[in-house]
Design an enzyme around this catalytic site. Structure first.
Site, mmCIF file in Angstrom:
data_model
loop_
_atom_site.group_PDB
_atom_site.id
_atom_site.type_symbol
_atom_site.label_atom_id
_atom_site.label_comp_id
_atom_site.label_asym_id
_atom_site.label_seq_id
_atom_site.Cartn_x
_atom_site.Cartn_y
_atom_site.Cartn_z
ATOM 1 N N TYR A 16 0.825 -1.224 0.000
ATOM 2 C CA TYR A 16 0.000 0.000 0.000
ATOM 3 C C TYR A 16 0.858 1.273 0.000
ATOM 4 O O TYR A 16 0.328 2.371 -0.132
ATOM 5 C CB TYR A 16 -0.945 0.063 1.217
ATOM 6 N N HIS B 176 0.513 -11.785 2.466
ATOM 7 C CA HIS B 176 -0.606 -11.103 1.800
ATOM 8 C C HIS B 176 -1.422 -12.052 0.904
ATOM 9 O O HIS B 176 -2.640 -11.914 0.783
ATOM 10 C CB HIS B 176 -0.061 -9.940 0.965
ATOM 11 N N LEU C 269 -17.150 -3.047 3.773
ATOM 12 C CA LEU C 269 -18.209 -2.178 3.224
ATOM 13 C C LEU C 269 -18.518 -2.548 1.775
ATOM 14 O O LEU C 269 -19.245 -1.836 1.086
ATOM 15 C CB LEU C 269 -17.770 -0.703 3.293
ATOM 16 N N SER D 299 -11.576 4.503 4.720
ATOM 17 C CA SER D 299 -12.069 5.716 4.071
ATOM 18 C C SER D 299 -10.977 6.774 4.088
ATOM 19 O O SER D 299 -10.146 6.792 4.998
ATOM 20 C CB SER D 299 -13.311 6.269 4.782
ATOM 21 N N VAL D 300 -11.020 7.644 3.085
ATOM 22 C CA VAL D 300 -10.117 8.800 3.098
ATOM 23 C C VAL D 300 -10.848 10.048 3.596
ATOM 24 O O VAL D 300 -10.289 11.141 3.553
ATOM 25 C CB VAL D 300 -9.507 9.080 1.702
ATOM 26 N N ASN E 271 -17.918 5.106 10.514
ATOM 27 C CA ASN E 271 -17.720 3.654 10.455
ATOM 28 C C ASN E 271 -17.392 3.045 11.818
ATOM 29 O O ASN E 271 -17.467 1.829 11.985
ATOM 30 C CB ASN E 271 -16.625 3.303 9.435
#
Ligand SMILES: NC(=O)c1ccc[n+]([C@@H]2O[C@H](COP(=O)([O-])OP(=O)(O)OC[C@H]3O[C@@H](n4cnc5c(N)ncnc54)[C@H](OP(=O)(O)O)[C@@H]3O)[C@@H](O)[C@H]2O)c1
Length: 285
Positions: free
Chosen positions: A55, A115, A202, A243-244, A252
């Site tokens: 990421y 991962h 989500l 979320s950003v 959330n």
């Protein structure tokens, strides 16, 4: 029982460490925004961050820990071996690099995950061996895997318990949603005391319009996102919503004022196999 859940609720892992039941996912959270978003999450009670080397935002997660008023031990930080790296040597190098590049982690990662099960048996078991060694050196507190099928899990379990591999499998991470139940994997984990984390809880915002989600949201004065986080928590999973947007990060985690009934939990479940993300469990042994 479920009504007693709070943002501070933790689950004890087979490793002996406690893991908060809700985590903040940071996949696709841009590195330059990540520190502020993690700090916002901390201010709202999150204590669990799910990153990955792939990421490219481990660094701002680590600096957020240092910039916060929390001590290192109050935060649970997860990262993952990149799917493109394989085997013993690359794992050793990769996880050592996380620790040396991020002194704010104070020398350890709370949870390190493979991962994806790519690369064949030798690669997978070599990765595990490197993680067991890192655990013995105090660099990783708890060990886990992500996107393993039951066959991959059986291979690892045999290695740990019958082939001298050693180590403790504490956590597995999969996409689990009402549209991707992963019943076989959840059963396998439950029988062996492995805690299941739910990624994409989500469903990447693609199912908020489902009638059952909307009607439950209306019933509880909640949002569709909150209904899905609540479903995940009440399933005994550890959801990792991302979320950003600070207000969504707040939303959330604001899921402790209502409880879905047993019937409502069932209403949400389906027999669908509908991943919204990748599915490396399909990787052959
Ligand atoms: N191990 C793995 O292979 C794997 C794979 C995928 C994900 N993960 C982990 O799981 C975490 C979560 O999964 P995910 O990021 O795939 O998906 P997700 O959390 O299910 O959904 C994220 C999406 O929902 C939107 N969103 C978030 N909160 C919302 C709200 N309250 N209202 C409306 N929209 C909202 C986000 O948009 P904005 O950001 O614009 O708000 C984003 O588009 C990841 O960040 C990562 O840590 C792991």
């Amino acid at each position: 029982m479920a009504s007693k859940l709070t943002i501070s609720t933790t689950v004890r892992l087979a490793s002996g460490y406690e893991m908060p039941r809700l985590g903040l996912g940071v996949y696709q959270t841009p590195a330059d925004k990540c520190e502020a978003l993690v700090l916002h999450a901390f201010s709202k009670g999150y204590r669990h961050i799910d990153s990955a080397t792939a990421y490219r935002n481990e660094r701002p997660c680590a600096t957020a820990i240092a910039a916060s008023s929390l001590s290192r031990t109050e935060v649970f930080f997860t990262t993952k071996l990149p799917p493109r790296l394989r085997g013993y040597e690359e794992t050793k190098k990769s996880l050592n690099n996380v620790i040396t590049s991020n002194p704010e982690l104070e020398g350890y990662i709370d949870l390190y995950l493979i991962h994806a099960p790519y690369g064949g048996r030798t690669a997978r078991l070599g990765e595990w061996k490197a993680m067991v060694e890192a655990h013995k050196e105090g660099k990783i507190r708890s060990l886990g895997v992500s996107n393993y099928s039951v066959d991959h899990l059986n291979e690892l379990w045999k290695y740990i318990h019958e082939e001298g591999g050693g180590g403790v499998l504490s956590v597995g991470q999969w996409e689990v949603t009402p549209w991707l139940g992963r019943r076989d994997i959840r059963k396998w984990c439950e029988e062996r005391g492995v805690v299941v984390q739910a990624y994409s809880p989500l469903v990447r915002a693609t199912r908020f319009g489902e009638p059952v989600v909307r009607s439950l949201a209306e019933r509880y004065g909640a949002t569709p996102a909150q209904v899905l986080v609540r479903w995940s928590l009440q399933m005994g999973l550890v959801p990792l919503p991302k979320s950003v947007h600070p207000e969504r990060i707040t939303e959330n985690a604001d899921v402790y004022g209502f409880e879905l009934s047993k019937e409502e939990m069932k209403e949400l479940e389906t027999d669908e196999y509908s991943p919204c993300s990748w599915d490396p469990t399909k990787e052959p042994l």
